[in-house]
Scaffold this motif. Structure first.
Motif, mmCIF file in Angstrom:
data_model
loop_
_atom_site.group_PDB
_atom_site.id
_atom_site.type_symbol
_atom_site.label_atom_id
_atom_site.label_comp_id
_atom_site.label_asym_id
_atom_site.label_seq_id
_atom_site.Cartn_x
_atom_site.Cartn_y
_atom_site.Cartn_z
ATOM 1 N N ARG A 132 -17.029 38.264 -85.377
ATOM 2 C CA ARG A 132 -17.463 39.613 -85.034
ATOM 3 C C ARG A 132 -16.621 40.190 -83.906
ATOM 4 N NH1 ARG A 132 -23.844 38.289 -84.720
ATOM 5 N NH2 ARG A 132 -23.017 36.241 -84.227
ATOM 6 N N GLY A 133 -15.458 39.580 -83.678
ATOM 7 C CA GLY A 133 -14.600 40.003 -82.575
ATOM 8 C C GLY A 133 -13.672 41.136 -82.972
ATOM 9 N N LYS A 151 -9.783 32.951 -88.819
ATOM 10 C CA LYS A 151 -10.829 31.944 -88.566
ATOM 11 C C LYS A 151 -10.409 31.044 -87.404
ATOM 12 C CE LYS A 151 -13.060 32.009 -93.004
ATOM 13 N NZ LYS A 151 -12.235 33.044 -93.690
ATOM 14 N N LEU A 152 -10.311 31.656 -86.241
ATOM 15 C CA LEU A 152 -9.861 30.898 -85.067
ATOM 16 C C LEU A 152 -11.018 30.183 -84.377
ATOM 17 C CD1 LEU A 152 -7.156 32.782 -83.012
ATOM 18 C CD2 LEU A 152 -7.182 30.401 -83.731
ATOM 19 N N LEU A 153 -12.213 30.731 -84.543
ATOM 20 C CA LEU A 153 -13.362 30.095 -83.904
ATOM 21 C C LEU A 153 -13.601 28.737 -84.535
ATOM 22 C CD1 LEU A 153 -14.768 31.520 -81.639
ATOM 23 C CD2 LEU A 153 -16.688 31.960 -83.162
ATOM 24 N N LEU A 156 -9.229 23.960 -82.967
ATOM 25 C CA LEU A 156 -8.554 23.439 -81.787
ATOM 26 C C LEU A 156 -7.812 24.536 -81.016
ATOM 27 C CD1 LEU A 156 -8.030 20.932 -80.130
ATOM 28 C CD2 LEU A 156 -6.061 20.441 -81.563
ATOM 29 N N PRO A 157 -7.082 25.428 -81.701
ATOM 30 C CA PRO A 157 -6.382 26.475 -80.946
ATOM 31 C C PRO A 157 -7.309 27.295 -80.047
ATOM 32 C CG PRO A 157 -5.591 26.432 -83.181
ATOM 33 C CD PRO A 157 -6.725 25.455 -83.125
ATOM 34 N N ALA A 158 -8.531 27.561 -80.523
ATOM 35 C CA ALA A 158 -9.453 28.332 -79.691
ATOM 36 C C ALA A 158 -9.768 27.579 -78.399
ATOM 37 C CB ALA A 158 -10.735 28.622 -80.460
ATOM 38 N N MET A 233 -18.939 25.846 -77.449
ATOM 39 C CA MET A 233 -19.034 27.195 -78.011
ATOM 40 C C MET A 233 -17.830 27.607 -78.825
ATOM 41 S SD MET A 233 -20.952 29.100 -74.888
ATOM 42 C CE MET A 233 -20.999 30.710 -75.637
ATOM 43 N N LEU A 234 -16.685 27.005 -78.607
ATOM 44 C CA LEU A 234 -15.486 27.425 -79.337
ATOM 45 C C LEU A 234 -14.954 26.352 -80.269
ATOM 46 C CD1 LEU A 234 -13.478 29.286 -76.544
ATOM 47 C CD2 LEU A 234 -14.828 30.292 -78.370
#
Lengths: 577, 344
Positions: A132-133, A151-153, A156-158, A233-234
């Motif tokens: 929703r960002g 789909k970054l959430l 690992l990158p997030a 959370m991430l």
């Protein structure tokens, strides 16, 4: 002659005099507090791991799984540290060396993340890259997609991005200040002896800064290794680190022995890192390496220096300003209908999510309005301020007294300060799972855990201030007829006032934003702000999301205000690391 | 060799260097003299390439090197605080410039040993520079600057950080090493005794300009103005008002000179005469340039007595073969040919 010898012989003993009964009394409360609220829970975790129930736990959890979690924790921490150095070192160099428009603002911006609670950082990244960002919303609108493409959430990158966001400020601050103090003549001498700019950095600047850089890297690694909120959370369920797995095993699987084992592994490893950090040799170069004159900033010249400044500026703005702006803007932007709402929804700017903080809608989880969470957090924070200030002042006075007792007790006091909030949370759940401690309407355990988390900073602010009080002032006051209490009130207190104020603000903001211990200890009916944000942001429904963002924004602004306040209080003595 | 032309630099909005011209010729030891804050160090740093000039150019052998990086200039610079690398040993410090030139290791080692020998510090090779005394640090810094064989050597107050006794003993060693190297050098100092002791030529920097340049004897004998005479401490200076052709009025009377002066009527000027030229009780009152004076005290200086006198509220200094009791009244005479008239 004899008396002279006796005097000479007696003088060295004076510096380590035997503790008087007053010093002894000073130690009673801090030692009792730590024994009861730190060492007892720790012992309980030990006992649990080696209890018969442990076997049952193993059947659900194999050594291979433990090893996998450990290595993932290590891997993500190492990767995060590397990336943090990659961003932080050039930024530290640019801030310490060059004068350019916007330098001050950018430097301030780069130092903000360090003071932000993890949940705020996680929500901020959620509003940027989450389903929703802004990025996904933008791409969906642009390409007429029905699902968020990015789909970054839960990846690992997030996690890495959030860690870099968080910790580059540590690198910038530690390395930047060391660089600023470095005598500029040294590199100039190297230049005039035929070294190119790059050679001068390699031969002079870097070797002299190496201890600071290693120290910063170890500290960042320690923070990444024990990071909890960001990964919760991430990272999502697939990317469990030791801390997250302790939480899962405790709160969801109720497998306390495995949680205990993971806690021990974590504790041993963090102690090892802390030990290494304290072992770093800082060579005493004395005046030779330190410049006494004011920082000598130069205007950038040539394409490469200008390009470096641009790259650093762009990276800092993208990495730090964007998520924060995204959080604030998304919190005042209504987009889709809340559950149960009918009719057309006006999209665009509105303060609706802030108004909803006060309203108890059935749509909200646990049927409490967010304002309740804010009220809870404030009362927990006030209790934390009280406890940590009382314990902190007494402990600092005890430590400031150079006696044998202080020397032997110092490690005992300092050890808990490296422990993580998760360890405290788990330990408290095991030991204090009984009245009066598990009172659902006000858990005293939360402010106690928060006080233990805040104590290192409180002591680091107070101790130099106490040591800095000239003892001749106290002697002058007592010669003039003041008793001990009057000396404290008339001499010590006015001098310590600024440091006390700073430590109060520190304790308050730390408690307000603390997530790890609170996630273990807050009862479902009395969540703190970070716990509520965590619950709300992972729920479906635009209103929950919006409320989480509104709370995050308020939390962020409160912490920022606290930091500005501390910055205004000019502290005597050392830096806060 | 080195030529600076029209160098300009501002500091906090004020012109620190306002068009400086300076030349250093082959094998010459030029001493740049000026008060602290006069911009001497800045001029050195501009020459070294560590700071940019706002106007003007730097030439080396008629080539414009203004835009060259410091490492491309081959100029050695010795800092006031020496700036020895604290994480390197004595030998490693001296070797630094040689390594940067890319010399092979054995050659570096050999040259370092030689360099340490010339400063009598061969046994210090493996010491940490942080363990050295001030004088030892100064010598290592000099050896480090000289080792890579620079075209020009610049020394920024090389003795400034040392105490007086050490300075006196080191200045002659410094002179020996600098002249022995045969390199052109710029030596910056604010101490005129140091400057006179070491310089082939002096250049005095004041208010952004080179006020006068020349051999020490020239500056000593013929200072261009009153400020310079006072800065160099050349002797008694009295404010005067010119009355051509050959007289000037001062607060307590009138002076007559041997030669006519080259100043317009009633312009402010200063009269300079050396203490040894001030004669006590040589003429009766009423003779040319003879005034009443009171003795304040007499100080034994070895070869002479320094007699401090007061003439109508003005302090004067005389060098005399004998002491004069404090409080006595005397006459002082300054022979007309011994007076220099300087513009203010």
């Amino acid at each position: 002659m004899d008396t002279l010898n006796a005097q000479i012989g007696a003088s060295p003993a004076k510096t380590h005099k035997r503790a008087g009964w007053r010093t002894f009394l000073l130690w009673v409360l801090p030692v009792a507090f730590l024994l009861y609220f730190f060492y007892q829970p720790l012992a309980a975790i030990f006992k649990l791991v080696f209890s018969p129930g442990f076997k049952a736990g193993w059947q659900l959890f194999t050594p291979a799984a433990v090893a996998r979690i450990f290595f993932f924790t290590f891997y993500q921490a190492a990767l995060s540290t590397l990336l943090t150095l990659l961003v932080g070192l050039p930024a530290a160099y640019v801030f310490a060396k060059f004068d350019f428009p916007g330098r001050k603002g950018l430097n301030l911006l780069s130092l903000i993340p360090f003071i932000l609670p993890t949940v705020v950082v996680a929500s901020a990244f959620n509003t940027l890259m989450g389903p929703r960002g802004w990025i996904n919303l933008g791409m969906m609108a642009l390409f007429k997609l029905s699902d968020p493409p990015l789909k970054l959430l839960n990846s690992l990158p997030a996690v890495l991005l959030a860690h870099v966001f968080y910790n580059s400020s540590i690198v910038i601050r530690m390395v930047g200040s060391a660089l600023g103090r470095l005598n500029p003549r040294l590199t100039e001498a190297a230049r005039s002896l035929g070294a190119s700019n790059r050679q001068a950095i390699k031969e002079i600047t870097f070797p002299l800064l190496k201890p600071t850089v290693i120290g910063a890297a170890l500290l960042v690694f320690l923070f990444d290794f024990t990071s909890f909120g960001v990964i919760m959370m991430l990272g999502g369920p697939r990317y469990a680190t030791i801390e997250v797995e302790i939480y899962t095993q405790t709160m969801q699987r109720l497998n306390l022995p495995v949680a205990g084992l993971l806690t021990l592994i974590q504790l041993v490893f963090t102690l090892l890192l802390t030990f290494l950090y304290n072992r770093i040799k800082h060579p005493k170069y004395g005046k030779a390496a330190v410049s006494s004159e004011a920082q000598n900033l130069k205007k950038p010249r040539g394409f490469r220096e200008k390009a470096l400044i641009w790259v650093v500026a762009v990276v800092i703005v993208l990495l730090i300003a964007m998520p924060l702006l995204s959080l604030v803007s998304r919190s005042v932007f209504t987009l889709d209908a809340a559950r149960g709402e009918r009719g057309a929804v006006s999209t665009g700017f509105s303060l609706r999510y802030y108004q909803e903080l006060f309203i108890n809608r059935t749509g909200s989880l646990f049927y409490i309005p967010p304002i309740e969470a804010i009220r809870n957090s404030v009362s927990y924070s006030l209790a934390t301020v009280l406890i940590s200030t009382v314990i902190g002042v007494i402990t600092s006075y005890a430590l400031a007294n150079p006696s044998m007792l202080s020397r032997h007790l110092e490690p005992f006091i300092m050890l808990p300060l490296g422990a993580s909030a998760i360890t405290l949370g788990l330990g408290y759940l095991i030991v204090f799972n009984r009245p009066p401690w598990n009172n659902p309407s006000f858990s005293l355990l939360i402010p106690i855990a928060h006080s233990l988390v805040a104590l290192p900073l409180v002591i680091r602010v107070l101790l130099p201030a106490i040591r800095g009080i000239p003892s001749n002032l106290r002697q002058a006051a007592s010669v003039l007829g003041a008793n001990r209490v009057q000396v404290f009130l008339q001499v010590d207190l006015p001098i310590l006032l600024r440091a006390l104020l700073a430590s109060v603000v520190f304790a308050f903001t730390i408690s307000l934003g603390e997530f790890g211990a609170a996630s273990f200890l807050a009862s479902p009916l009395k969540p703190t702000i970070p716990v509520a944000i965590f619950r709300f942001i992972s729920q479906p429904g635009a209103l929950n999301y919006g409320q989480a963002l509104a709370m995050s924004t308020i939390l962020m602004l409160t912490c920022a205000a606290g930091t500005v306040l501390i910055g205004r209080i000019r502290l005597p003595g050392e830096e806060l690391y | 060799m080195l030529s600076l032309r029209g160098i300009k630099k501002r500091y906090e909005g004020q012109w620190l260097l306002n068009g400086v011209d300076l030349d250093v010729s082959e094998g010459e030891l030029l001493c740049l003299l000026g008060e602290s804050g006069s911009g001497k160090s800045t001029l050195l740093r501009i020459t070294a390439g560590l700071e940019e000039t706002e106007a003007g150019r730097v030439f080396w052998n008629c080539q414009d090197i203004t835009d060259l990086q410091p490492n491309e200039r081959c100029f050695g610079l010795m800092f006031q605080d020496y700036a020895l690398f604290p994480h390197r040993t004595v030998a490693q410090n001296v070797a630094f410039g040689l390594r940067m030139k890319g010399l092979p290791r054995h050659e570096v080692e050999q040259k370092v040993t030689e360099a340490l020998k010339t400063i009598h510090m061969a046994s210090f090779a493996d010491r940490q520079v942080t363990e050295l005394s001030g004088g030892e640090q100064q010598r290592v810094a000099l050896a480090r600057a000289l080792a890579p064989d620079p075209h020009l050597l610049m020394l920024d107050e090389p003795l400034g950080a040392l105490d007086h006794t050490l300075r006196v003993s080191l200045i002659h060693e410094l002179r020996r090493i600098l002249h022995g190297s045969g390199k052109p050098a710029i030596y910056v100092t604010h101490d005129r005794e140091e400057a006179f002791a070491i310089a082939d030529r002096l250049a005095v920097l004041h208010e952004g300009h080179i006020m006068q340049t020349g051999a020490p004897e020239l500056l000593f004998k013929k200072p261009v103005n009153a400020w310079l005479a006072s800065f160099l401490g050349l002797g008694n200076l009295i404010k005067a008002m010119s009355a051509p052709p050959n007289t000037a009025a001062v607060t307590f009377g009138c002076f007559t000179f041997a030669e006519s002066i080259n100043l317009p009527e009633k312009s402010a000027c200063a009269l300079l005469f050396r203490p040894k030229d001030l004669l006590i009780n040589a003429q009766p009152l009423g003779a040319v340039n003879t005034f009443d004076a009171k003795v304040i005290d007499s100080v034994f200086m070895g070869d002479y007595w320094q007699v401090n006198l007061r003439v109508q509220g003005l302090d004067l200094e005389a060098h005399s073969g004998q002491p004069h009791p404090a409080g006595t009244s005397v006459t002082v005479t300054i022979p007309p040919e011994k007076i220099q008239v300087l513009p203010q």
